[in-house]
Design an enzyme around this catalytic site. Structure first.
Site, short mmCIF file in Angstrom:
data_model
loop_
_atom_site.label_atom_id
_atom_site.label_comp_id
_atom_site.label_asym_id
_atom_site.label_seq_id
_atom_site.Cartn_x
_atom_site.Cartn_y
_atom_site.Cartn_z
N HIS A 28 -28.72 -38.18 -23.61
CA HIS A 28 -27.76 -38.06 -24.71
C HIS A 28 -27.92 -39.21 -25.70
CE1 HIS A 28 -24.72 -35.29 -22.43
NE2 HIS A 28 -25.84 -34.69 -22.77
N HIS B 20 -22.88 -43.40 -18.56
CA HIS B 20 -24.19 -43.91 -18.20
C HIS B 20 -24.19 -45.44 -17.96
CE1 HIS B 20 -25.47 -39.96 -19.48
NE2 HIS B 20 -25.08 -40.20 -20.72
#
Length: 298
Positions: A189, A251
């Site tokens: 992403h 993340h």
């Protein structure tokens, strides 16, 4: 006999109301058109500045490097902290599709209006094909890295149980779910949003040249083209916001930094290097506008 003046007055009042509504609609359309032209002019001037585009690279780097520090100052229960939030599902997961749709329409209009040549238009649109190949190739490379560096773990009440399985396929074949294979996961992403931001900023910068060269040459920069341009600017702003949300809430730190670094490197290989070569799809705006006379060789 007494109703005649009343009916006439009613008809006259209705006509005046319709005329007033017509004037109001014209004023609203004029205001909307003025805002559209003013907003597109200012956005084009901003994105067309080479200095500001260089600063934009620094801005994206700062967002990825220092943005995670904001997690200590934001509400962890906000909607953007959920993987299943609307923007994450509808926009981030399909960021390349949105980028191709909006940016493809803009490139198509600008190039075709400037050249009226299908071959040149197709050549400039091929940059999006290259971008799609970069996105697909990077996604496969990230999965390969995760496969090569990962192991199959099973969560237990006492901790994690390591299974001696050679790869993800073996882990899945043994009945373990996808997420139990854990390796080094580069943030796809972060990569995609960074790459899309850099790509859109580079492509949208052409509109400043179009306004500078197009109008004197008789090329229209009407409301439809300006609207498409502003839609791309709004999408670029959304990608910046969602990139900030991604680096704050999702993340691990190194996974995000590596993803952004790969996205920047992919931009450098294409827009910063290859597209300046004659055997490439060409850089944005290449061959579309006449050169200034002072730069021509006599």
């Amino acid at each position: 006999m007494e109703r005649g003046p009343t009916v006439g007055a009613g008809l006259g009042a209705g006509a005046r109301i319709r005329a007033l509504l017509g004037c109001l609609v014209k004023v609203l359309l004029w205001v909307a058109s003025a805002l559209l032209y003013f907003g597109s002019e200012q956005a084009a001037r901003l994105l067309g500045s080479p200095c500001l585009r260089r600063l934009y690279h620094a801005w994206l780097a700062a967002v990825v490097i220092f943005g995670p520090l904001l997690q200590f100052h934001v509400n962890p229960r906000t909607i953007f902290a959920s993987h299943g939030n609307f923007f994450n599902i509808k926009f981030v997961n399909s960021a390349w599709g949105w980028t191709c749709t909006f940016l493809g329409g803009f490139v198509l209009l600008v190039v075709f209006l400037a050249t009226r040549r299908v071959a040149v238009t197709a050549r400039h649109l091929s940059r999006l094909v290259v971008g799609a190949a970069v996105w697909r190739g990077a996604g496969r490379a990230f999965l390969l890295i995760e496969d090569l560096t990962g192991s199959c773990f099973e969560p237990l009440p006492q901790g994690l149980l390591l299974h001696e399985l050679p790869d993800r396929r073996s882990c899945l074949a043994a009945g373990h779910p996808w997420h139990q294979w854990r390796g080094y996961t580069v943030s796809s992403h972060t990569f995609l949003l960074t790459f899309c931001c850099l790509l859109m900023a580079e492509e949208a910068a052409v509109f400043a040249k179009y306004l500078a060269h197009g109008l004197p040459a008789g090329l229209p920069a009407g409301a439809p083209l300006r609207l498409v341009f502003l839609l791309n600017v709004l999408l670029l702003g959304l990608w910046n916001f969602l990139l900030l949300c991604t680096v704050i809430y999702f993340h691990q730190y190194t996974h995000k930094v590596v993803g952004a670094a790969v996205g920047t490197f992919a931009w450098y290989l294409t827009y910063g290097s290859w597209y300046h070569q004659p055997w490439s799809p060409g850089s944005p705006g290449h061959g579309l506008f006449p050169r200034p006379r002072s730069s021509r060789k006599h």
